[in-house]
Write a protein that holds these residues in place. Structure first.
Motif, mmCIF file in Angstrom:
data_model
loop_
_atom_site.group_PDB
_atom_site.id
_atom_site.type_symbol
_atom_site.label_atom_id
_atom_site.label_comp_id
_atom_site.label_asym_id
_atom_site.label_seq_id
_atom_site.Cartn_x
_atom_site.Cartn_y
_atom_site.Cartn_z
ATOM 1 N N GLY A 112 0.812 -1.213 0.000
ATOM 2 C CA GLY A 112 0.000 0.000 0.000
ATOM 3 C C GLY A 112 0.842 1.257 0.000
ATOM 4 N N ALA A 113 0.184 2.348 -0.358
ATOM 5 C CA ALA A 113 0.833 3.657 -0.328
ATOM 6 C C ALA A 113 0.942 4.130 1.119
ATOM 7 N N PRO A 114 1.931 4.969 1.425
ATOM 8 C CA PRO A 114 2.075 5.474 2.793
ATOM 9 C C PRO A 114 0.869 6.291 3.239
ATOM 10 N N GLN A 115 0.201 6.944 2.284
ATOM 11 C CA GLN A 115 -0.995 7.718 2.595
ATOM 12 C C GLN A 115 -2.085 7.365 1.598
ATOM 13 N N GLY A 116 -3.324 7.494 2.045
ATOM 14 C CA GLY A 116 -4.452 7.235 1.169
ATOM 15 C C GLY A 116 -5.499 8.311 1.331
ATOM 16 N N THR A 117 -6.498 8.265 0.482
ATOM 17 C CA THR A 117 -7.607 9.203 0.533
ATOM 18 C C THR A 117 -8.895 8.403 0.631
ATOM 19 N N ILE A 118 -9.749 8.780 1.558
ATOM 20 C CA ILE A 118 -11.025 8.102 1.765
ATOM 21 C C ILE A 118 -12.145 9.131 1.643
ATOM 22 N N ALA A 119 -13.181 8.757 0.903
ATOM 23 C CA ALA A 119 -14.391 9.578 0.834
ATOM 24 C C ALA A 119 -15.489 8.798 1.530
ATOM 25 N N ASN A 120 -16.103 9.404 2.548
ATOM 26 C CA ASN A 120 -17.131 8.739 3.323
ATOM 27 C C ASN A 120 -18.190 9.753 3.723
ATOM 28 N N ARG A 121 -19.419 9.539 3.248
ATOM 29 C CA ARG A 121 -20.553 10.403 3.585
ATOM 30 C C ARG A 121 -20.273 11.875 3.276
ATOM 31 N N GLY A 122 -19.664 12.103 2.132
ATOM 32 C CA GLY A 122 -19.404 13.461 1.685
ATOM 33 C C GLY A 122 -18.175 14.107 2.272
ATOM 34 N N VAL A 123 -17.439 13.396 3.107
ATOM 35 C CA VAL A 123 -16.232 13.939 3.722
ATOM 36 C C VAL A 123 -15.023 13.219 3.135
ATOM 37 N N VAL A 124 -14.067 13.982 2.633
ATOM 38 C CA VAL A 124 -12.835 13.423 2.083
ATOM 39 C C VAL A 124 -11.737 13.628 3.113
ATOM 40 N N SER A 125 -11.032 12.554 3.435
ATOM 41 C CA SER A 125 -9.965 12.658 4.429
ATOM 42 C C SER A 125 -8.739 11.878 3.977
ATOM 43 N N ARG A 126 -7.620 12.235 4.544
ATOM 44 C CA ARG A 126 -6.354 11.553 4.276
ATOM 45 C C ARG A 126 -6.111 10.550 5.391
ATOM 46 N N THR A 127 -5.534 9.402 5.037
ATOM 47 C CA THR A 127 -5.204 8.392 6.035
ATOM 48 C C THR A 127 -3.757 7.959 5.864
ATOM 49 N N SER A 128 -3.197 7.467 6.930
ATOM 50 C CA SER A 128 -1.825 6.953 6.887
ATOM 51 C C SER A 128 -1.865 5.435 7.021
ATOM 52 N N GLU A 129 -0.721 4.805 6.833
ATOM 53 C CA GLU A 129 -0.640 3.358 7.039
ATOM 54 C C GLU A 129 -0.970 3.012 8.482
ATOM 55 N N ALA A 130 -0.548 3.859 9.417
ATOM 56 C CA ALA A 130 -0.849 3.622 10.835
ATOM 57 C C ALA A 130 -2.360 3.669 11.078
ATOM 58 N N ASP A 131 -3.057 4.604 10.407
ATOM 59 C CA ASP A 131 -4.516 4.665 10.520
ATOM 60 C C ASP A 131 -5.148 3.380 10.007
ATOM 61 N N ALA A 132 -4.691 2.923 8.840
ATOM 62 C CA ALA A 132 -5.234 1.694 8.250
ATOM 63 C C ALA A 132 -4.978 0.508 9.167
ATOM 64 N N ARG A 133 -3.785 0.446 9.719
ATOM 65 C CA ARG A 133 -3.432 -0.659 10.625
ATOM 66 C C ARG A 133 -4.308 -0.623 11.882
ATOM 67 N N ARG A 134 -4.539 0.571 12.405
ATOM 68 C CA ARG A 134 -5.340 0.732 13.626
ATOM 69 C C ARG A 134 -6.811 0.345 13.380
ATOM 70 N N HIS A 135 -7.338 0.660 12.205
ATOM 71 C CA HIS A 135 -8.740 0.361 11.911
ATOM 72 C C HIS A 135 -8.945 -1.051 11.372
ATOM 73 N N LEU A 136 -8.064 -1.486 10.471
ATOM 74 C CA LEU A 136 -8.258 -2.791 9.839
ATOM 75 C C LEU A 136 -7.684 -3.950 10.642
ATOM 76 N N GLY A 137 -6.651 -3.691 11.426
ATOM 77 C CA GLY A 137 -6.014 -4.763 12.204
ATOM 78 C C GLY A 137 -6.988 -5.503 13.107
ATOM 79 N N PRO A 138 -7.720 -4.796 13.980
ATOM 80 C CA PRO A 138 -8.685 -5.468 14.845
ATOM 81 C C PRO A 138 -9.802 -6.164 14.060
ATOM 82 N N TYR A 139 -10.234 -5.545 12.966
ATOM 83 C CA TYR A 139 -11.269 -6.158 12.130
ATOM 84 C C TYR A 139 -10.777 -7.498 11.570
ATOM 85 N N LEU A 140 -9.573 -7.514 11.006
ATOM 86 C CA LEU A 140 -9.052 -8.767 10.457
ATOM 87 C C LEU A 140 -8.809 -9.800 11.549
ATOM 88 N N ALA A 141 -8.339 -9.350 12.712
ATOM 89 C CA ALA A 141 -8.074 -10.281 13.809
ATOM 90 C C ALA A 141 -9.358 -10.923 14.327
#
Length: 89
Positions: A50-79
């Protein structure tokens, strides 16, 4: 003369495909890796390419995310999730 796109669709679908391009082959390999990461609940494998940073659009809000953000959100979900099957339809 302009040909309506819907008339071209059967021609395009019926045309034999050549060998996939290098880009298509690489994209398919990355996609297969994402499927394996989900099946294995492996956050490291999922984020490896993955890229070090990403862009997410959710409910009309566009935000930037980092790999740490992805790990924090997706890690528990995958586990917490067990996939018996994860495939393309």
């Amino acid at each position: 003369m302009r040909i309506p796109p819907l008339l071209l669709l059967p021609l395009l679908l019926g045309c034999p495909r050549g060998e996939p391009s290098a880009h298509e082959t690489a994209l398919r390999a990355l996609h297969a890796k994402v499927l394996r990461a989900h099946l294995a609940s492996d956050i490291d494998l999922l984020l490896e390419d993955g890229a070090p940073q990403g862009t997410i659009a959710n409910r009309g809000v566009v935000s930037r995310t980092s790999e740490a953000d992805a790990r924090r959100h997706l890690g528990p979900y995958l586990a917490a999730t067990t996939f018996r099957e994860y495939r393309d339809l």
